[in-house]
Design a protein around this motif. Structure first.
Motif, PDB file in Angstrom:
ATOM      1  N   VAL A  91      39.509  32.668  27.224  1.00  0.00           N
ATOM      2  CA  VAL A  91      40.481  32.871  28.305  1.00  0.00           C
ATOM      3  C   VAL A  91      40.350  34.310  28.827  1.00  0.00           C
ATOM      4  O   VAL A  91      40.397  34.560  30.030  1.00  0.00           O
ATOM      5  CB  VAL A  91      41.922  32.609  27.793  1.00  0.00           C
ATOM      6  N   SER A  92      40.166  35.263  27.899  1.00  0.00           N
ATOM      7  CA  SER A  92      40.085  36.682  28.296  1.00  0.00           C
ATOM      8  C   SER A  92      38.816  36.977  29.102  1.00  0.00           C
ATOM      9  O   SER A  92      38.804  37.921  29.902  1.00  0.00           O
ATOM     10  CB  SER A  92      40.152  37.588  27.061  1.00  0.00           C
ATOM     11  N   ASP A  93      37.758  36.193  28.907  1.00  0.00           N
ATOM     12  CA  ASP A  93      36.551  36.356  29.725  1.00  0.00           C
ATOM     13  C   ASP A  93      36.817  35.827  31.144  1.00  0.00           C
ATOM     14  O   ASP A  93      36.529  36.486  32.136  1.00  0.00           O
ATOM     15  CB  ASP A  93      35.361  35.586  29.122  1.00  0.00           C
ATOM     16  N   ALA A  94      37.374  34.623  31.207  1.00  0.00           N
ATOM     17  CA  ALA A  94      37.690  34.011  32.504  1.00  0.00           C
ATOM     18  C   ALA A  94      38.672  34.878  33.285  1.00  0.00           C
ATOM     19  O   ALA A  94      38.623  34.940  34.522  1.00  0.00           O
ATOM     20  CB  ALA A  94      38.275  32.616  32.287  1.00  0.00           C
ATOM     21  N   ALA A  95      39.566  35.558  32.563  1.00  0.00           N
ATOM     22  CA  ALA A  95      40.610  36.377  33.190  1.00  0.00           C
ATOM     23  C   ALA A  95      40.030  37.503  34.046  1.00  0.00           C
ATOM     24  O   ALA A  95      40.690  37.985  34.972  1.00  0.00           O
ATOM     25  CB  ALA A  95      41.525  36.962  32.111  1.00  0.00           C
ATOM     26  N   LEU A  96      38.807  37.919  33.747  1.00  0.00           N
ATOM     27  CA  LEU A  96      38.205  39.027  34.503  1.00  0.00           C
ATOM     28  C   LEU A  96      37.998  38.677  35.974  1.00  0.00           C
ATOM     29  O   LEU A  96      37.840  39.565  36.811  1.00  0.00           O
ATOM     30  CB  LEU A  96      36.868  39.446  33.873  1.00  0.00           C
TER      31      LEU A  96
END
Length: 304
Positions: free
Chosen positions: A246-251
């Motif tokens: 999720v934290s990768d997609a959040a970028l």
């Protein structure tokens, strides 16, 4: 704010060969186990985000204290034996001089270098912390489940910029994660047995083939196809909506971070390597103890 770090010449008179000693050990260890390079980088990161870069993540729990390494986000850390091995050789050469926090910072850098990743100067002079509390790993570490707002809060609270956030996320170009980190996105994103719509739908079947719903132990590559190579390929994956967390997609959900992702996905890595070196130097100076603060631990897994 913490004191500025000393130069790389901090041990010039007390342990002049410390960098060479650590480099030699890490060259030996990583040539035998290259898959430990990514976990050693992660360990340095996890150390610095909780109480600053003070070696507190290395301390073992005691019957009276549950230490950071037993906090949930740290249960998957690996490579503590490498830090201990480096400390043993350094202690033999220069007893009681070099901190575990400095050794961890050097090990992370040298491990990256051994897998042909970036090399950055490591200012030395950190002292070791005497406090390590498991619950702080839950509050202080960015989570793979964080959204962009939360990620930015975590980084800015440590004196790091939004650019540092997106640069250091690029560390996911190497290494693996347990399926646990992606299971919710695949199988139960909103609690209704659904998949995260921000994942590339063509990529979902591949991930599901690797990670069954209740599988928490299988390892999955964070940068499929080049997870052993330190390159800008991570950003290409994120742009294709194939970031693992999720934290990768959040970028992609912030103007500044998404602009950087696009820039790197279209470049050929030289700016990413330079940016990564700069962000690592900044990260390695979060909340450091210097002067007479803290101590120089005799063994990295226990306070003196």
């Amino acid at each position: 704010m913490s004191m500025p770090m000393a130069s790389s010449g901090f041990y010039e008179n007390t342990c002049p060969k410390v960098e060479a000693i650590v480099q030699k050990i890490i060259a030996e260890k990583i040539s035998l186990a290259p898959s430990l390079a990514a976990p050693l980088l992660r360990m340095h990161f996890h150390d610095c985000f909780v109480r600053g870069c003070d070696g507190s993540v290395l301390i073992d729990s005691t019957k009276n204290n549950q230490a950071e390494k037993d906090g949930f986000p740290n249960l998957s850390l690996r490579g503590f034996q490498i830090i201990d091995a480096a400390k043993t050789v350094v202690e033999a050469a220069c007893p009681g001089v070099v901190s575990c926090a400095d050794i961890l910072a050097l090990v992370a850098r040298d491990a990256m270098y051994q897998i042909k990743g970036p090399y950055w100067p490591v200012p030395l002079g950190r002292r070791d912390g005497r406090v390590s509390i498991a619950s702080e790993s839950l509050t202080d570490l960015p989570s793979p489940f964080d959204n962009i707002t939360r990620l930015k809060e975590h980084f800015t609270s440590k004196g790091l910029s939004v650019k540092d956030l997106v640069v250091l996320s690029g560390g996911h170009t190497i290494g693996t994660s347990h399926c646990l980190g992606v299971a919710v996105r695949l199988y139960n994103f909103t609690g209704k047995g659904d998949t995260d719509p921000s994942l590339d739908s063509d990529y979902v079947p591949y991930l599901k083939s690797k990670c069954k719903p209740t599988d928490t132990t299988t390892l999955i590559e964070m940068d499929p196809g080049s997870f052993r190579t330190f390159d800008e390929n991570y950003y290409t994956n994120v742009l294709k909506r194939r970031g693992l967390f999720v934290s990768d997609a959040a970028l992609l959900n912030d103007y500044e971070t998404s602009a950087y992702v696009k820039l790197q996905a279209q470049s050929h890595g030289s700016t990413f390597l330079k940016d990564f070196q700069e962000s690592m130097v900044k990260m390695g100076q979060i909340g450091v103890l210097t002067g007479s603060a803290g101590e120089i631990r005799q063994y990295c897994n226990a306070i003196n």
